[in-house]
Design a protein around this motif. Structure first.
Motif, mmCIF file in Angstrom:
data_model
loop_
_atom_site.group_PDB
_atom_site.id
_atom_site.type_symbol
_atom_site.label_atom_id
_atom_site.label_comp_id
_atom_site.label_asym_id
_atom_site.label_seq_id
_atom_site.Cartn_x
_atom_site.Cartn_y
_atom_site.Cartn_z
ATOM 1 N N HIS A 72 0.813 -1.216 0.000
ATOM 2 C CA HIS A 72 0.000 0.000 0.000
ATOM 3 C C HIS A 72 0.848 1.268 0.000
ATOM 4 N N HIS A 102 0.081 -10.776 -3.934
ATOM 5 C CA HIS A 102 -1.374 -10.873 -3.771
ATOM 6 C C HIS A 102 -1.956 -9.503 -3.415
ATOM 7 N N GLN A 103 -1.291 -8.823 -2.495
ATOM 8 C CA GLN A 103 -1.778 -7.525 -2.035
ATOM 9 C C GLN A 103 -1.646 -6.446 -3.099
ATOM 10 N N ALA A 106 -4.243 -6.840 -5.820
ATOM 11 C CA ALA A 106 -5.545 -6.326 -5.405
ATOM 12 C C ALA A 106 -5.580 -4.805 -5.511
ATOM 13 N N ARG A 107 -4.547 -4.155 -5.023
ATOM 14 C CA ARG A 107 -4.500 -2.692 -5.077
ATOM 15 C C ARG A 107 -4.518 -2.192 -6.517
ATOM 16 N N GLY A 111 -8.871 -3.053 -5.822
ATOM 17 C CA GLY A 111 -9.216 -3.470 -4.467
ATOM 18 C C GLY A 111 -8.486 -2.626 -3.438
ATOM 19 N N LYS A 112 -8.457 -3.111 -2.194
ATOM 20 C CA LYS A 112 -7.796 -2.364 -1.124
ATOM 21 C C LYS A 112 -6.927 -3.299 -0.289
ATOM 22 N N THR A 113 -5.792 -2.775 0.157
ATOM 23 C CA THR A 113 -4.899 -3.515 1.030
ATOM 24 C C THR A 113 -4.268 -2.570 2.029
ATOM 25 N N GLN A 155 -2.964 -7.242 4.805
ATOM 26 C CA GLN A 155 -3.850 -8.150 4.078
ATOM 27 C C GLN A 155 -4.799 -7.361 3.186
ATOM 28 N N VAL A 156 -5.384 -8.058 2.228
ATOM 29 C CA VAL A 156 -6.367 -7.454 1.324
ATOM 30 C C VAL A 156 -7.686 -7.316 2.070
ATOM 31 N N VAL A 159 -11.535 -7.018 -2.451
ATOM 32 C CA VAL A 159 -11.028 -7.527 -3.724
ATOM 33 C C VAL A 159 -11.407 -6.578 -4.854
ATOM 34 N N GLN A 187 -2.448 -15.146 -0.351
ATOM 35 C CA GLN A 187 -1.855 -14.464 0.795
ATOM 36 C C GLN A 187 -0.769 -15.317 1.451
#
Length: 248
Positions: A72, A102-103, A106-107, A111-113, A155-156, A159, A187
């Motif tokens: 992030h 993985h994180q 998503a970003r 998505g958000k992490t 972590q995410v 998603v 993860q």
């Protein structure tokens, strides 16, 4: 496009033990997935090496390694990686993201992490899988619960649009997600061995990033059970090298 050419996007260095014993996170990912007749190329994106951008179509798939960095964060290389991952997604190139990978996947894809409220998750834990979805998307049969090796405090939390949550655990609701059949985020660490996790625990203890109680529980979890590494390896290979199945 070469169906036998793959890229590892290196996002972090392992400890001295990991480097000497296994060659680092990039080599561990390669060793997990490589088969005879394939070409695997490592690009240290953490050091700004994005030279593969002009060769994207020559690769059958990409693997993003784990890292002690924050997915992030707004470091230049992290932001650049997010840009490139959006291009790979548009091209529907197969991309496997492990832990940090993985994180950041998503970003990058909406998505958000970030930091988790539960703090460090480290050791060996159980992840519950949606076996029906895994089978439909990747044509792989896995048990409903798998033992995995973990080491993360991020972590995410959300998603990306269109993603499916394929795995979850008590403290991490998004352990595994997919987009179509070309993006897979994990993860956990299918490339790790027990001694790698024990080394990480030791290093976190010595730098006061982990308390004794958490460390002892993590060590015990690793000693008491074995991870389902062969099954997880099978999933990763089926995803990265298997034919296009279908979207669910």
């Amino acid at each position: 496009m070469s169906s036998r050419r793959f890229a590892v996007l290196k996002t972090g260095n392992g400890s001295e033990f990991v480097q000497k014993t296994y060659g680092g996170f990039d080599k561990m990912s390669e060793n997990l997935l490589e088969e005879d007749g394939e070409e695997w190329v490592v690009y240290s994106v953490m050091d700004g090496d994005f030279s593969f951008e002009n060769e994207i179509d020559t690769f059958a798939g990409f693997v993003i390694t784990g890292s002690p960095a924050d997915a992030h964060a707004d470091d230049d290389w992290v932001l650049k990686l997010c840009e490139v991952l959006r291009v790979l997604n548009q091209k529907k190139k197969k991309v496997l993201g492990i832990c940090f990978g993985h994180q950041v996947l998503a970003r990058a894809l909406g998505g958000k992490t970030g930091r988790s409220d539960v703090g460090w998750e480290i050791g060996l834990k159980q992840v519950h899988l949606d076996t029906e979805l895994v089978s439909k998307v990747f044509n792989v049969q896995l048990p409903p619960t798998v033992n995995v090796l973990v080491s993360h405090r991020d972590q995410v939390s959300c998603v990306p649009p269109g993603a499916l949550i394929l795995g979850s655990s008590k403290k991490t609701k998004i352990e595994m997600f997919s987009i179509g059949d070309h993006v897979l985020g994990l993860q956990y660490h299918p490339e790790f061995f027990k001694d790698v996790v024990l080394d990480i625990i030791h290093n976190l203890l010595t730098t006061n990033m982990l308390d004794d109680g958490t460390a002892n529980k993590a060590i015990q979890s690793v000693k008491e059970n074995d991870p389902h590494q062969e099954q997880l390896k099978g999933l990763c290979k089926a995803f990265l090298k298997g034919p296009t199945i279908k979207e669910v």
